[in-house]
Structure formats: C-alpha cells, structure tokens
Design a protein around this motif. Sequence first.
Motif, PDB file in Angstrom:
ATOM      1  N   GLY A  36       0.650  -1.284   0.000  1.00  0.00           N
ATOM      2  CA  GLY A  36       0.000   0.000   0.000  1.00  0.00           C
ATOM      3  C   GLY A  36       0.681   1.347   0.000  1.00  0.00           C
ATOM      4  O   GLY A  36       0.008   2.294  -0.303  1.00  0.00           O
ATOM      5  N   ASP A  37       1.945   1.493   0.360  1.00  0.00           N
ATOM      6  CA  ASP A  37       2.484   2.829   0.530  1.00  0.00           C
ATOM      7  C   ASP A  37       2.570   3.643  -0.756  1.00  0.00           C
ATOM      8  O   ASP A  37       2.663   4.863  -0.705  1.00  0.00           O
ATOM      9  N   SER A  38       2.554   3.014  -1.903  1.00  0.00           N
ATOM     10  CA  SER A  38       2.688   3.771  -3.147  1.00  0.00           C
ATOM     11  C   SER A  38       1.366   4.377  -3.617  1.00  0.00           C
ATOM     12  O   SER A  38       1.357   5.183  -4.530  1.00  0.00           O
ATOM     13  N   VAL A  39       0.261   4.014  -2.980  1.00  0.00           N
ATOM     14  CA  VAL A  39      -1.041   4.565  -3.360  1.00  0.00           C
ATOM     15  C   VAL A  39      -1.744   5.071  -2.109  1.00  0.00           C
ATOM     16  O   VAL A  39      -1.825   4.356  -1.110  1.00  0.00           O
ATOM     17  N   GLN A  40      -2.225   6.290  -2.166  1.00  0.00           N
ATOM     18  CA  GLN A  40      -3.092   6.812  -1.124  1.00  0.00           C
ATOM     19  C   GLN A  40      -4.400   7.204  -1.776  1.00  0.00           C
ATOM     20  O   GLN A  40      -4.426   7.611  -2.936  1.00  0.00           O
TER      21      GLN A  40
END
Length: 140
Positions: A81-85
């Motif tokens: 998840g960290d690459s998409v918010q």
Amino acid sequence: MSISLNPYLCFAGNAKEAVHFYEKALGGKVMGIMTFGDMPTDPNHPLTDDMKDRVMHAHLKVGNTDLMFSDTFPGMPYQPGDSVQIAIHPTVEESAREIFAALQDGGQVIMPLQKTDWSPLYGIVKDKFGVTFQVNVPVN
C-alpha cells in the motif's frame, strides 16, 4: 480531451477480502469480481489451485468513484500500500467519522481526525491492508 482516473489496488492473495472490506467500510457496491480461474484454461500456462482463486480483476463502485483491485501471482514481489493513497471527501462530518473508524479497525491512525486550516475534519489512516487513506471534509 476527458480523462478519468481511479485507484487500482494490488494485493498478495487477499484482494477478495479487501474488496468486501472496502465495500462495507465505504458503503460501496461490488460491480464484479473475476478470478484467474474464471478465465479459459491455457495448457501452456497451467494455474495452481491457489492461483485459480486469486482475483484477476475486481471493480467496486463507491459513489461516483471506481476502485479496481487485483492479486499478484504467487512469488511476485509485493510492497503493501504505501505507493497509493486514496483521498475520500465526505461532505458530512458524521460520515467522515464512520468511514475513518471503519478503516482504522485493524489498522493504524497516522493523523487523528481534527480541524485543519483547509478542512473542518481531516485525518489520515492506514488500514489493515497497508493502504493509506486521507479523510477530508471539504469546507462548505
């Protein structure tokens, strides 16, 4: 020219669980879930039983927004998840609180819901799948 964008979330075998989690947390509607096993078989590329159950493509409608999902193939590199918010903009503060509470279940609050210079209620939460959400009530 008109361009439409939507978040596409990739998971390492738990995309189906994520789709149903977000359906409930965000009040969405599942438009479809297709697994790799739903595709025609290819004798040159046989699928394991585990792969057949993984999500090839899923579509969740949340208001006017489309969220798309898929699983990776087993053994493929995966970084949660960290690459998409995803920014969510509920117009009612109570809705923002409900969404935030649902997303923080099993997750981690990065910034608690609070008044900011740009919003009467804003917060950041990383859910149990490692996806970060910004909950932002727009100024009236």
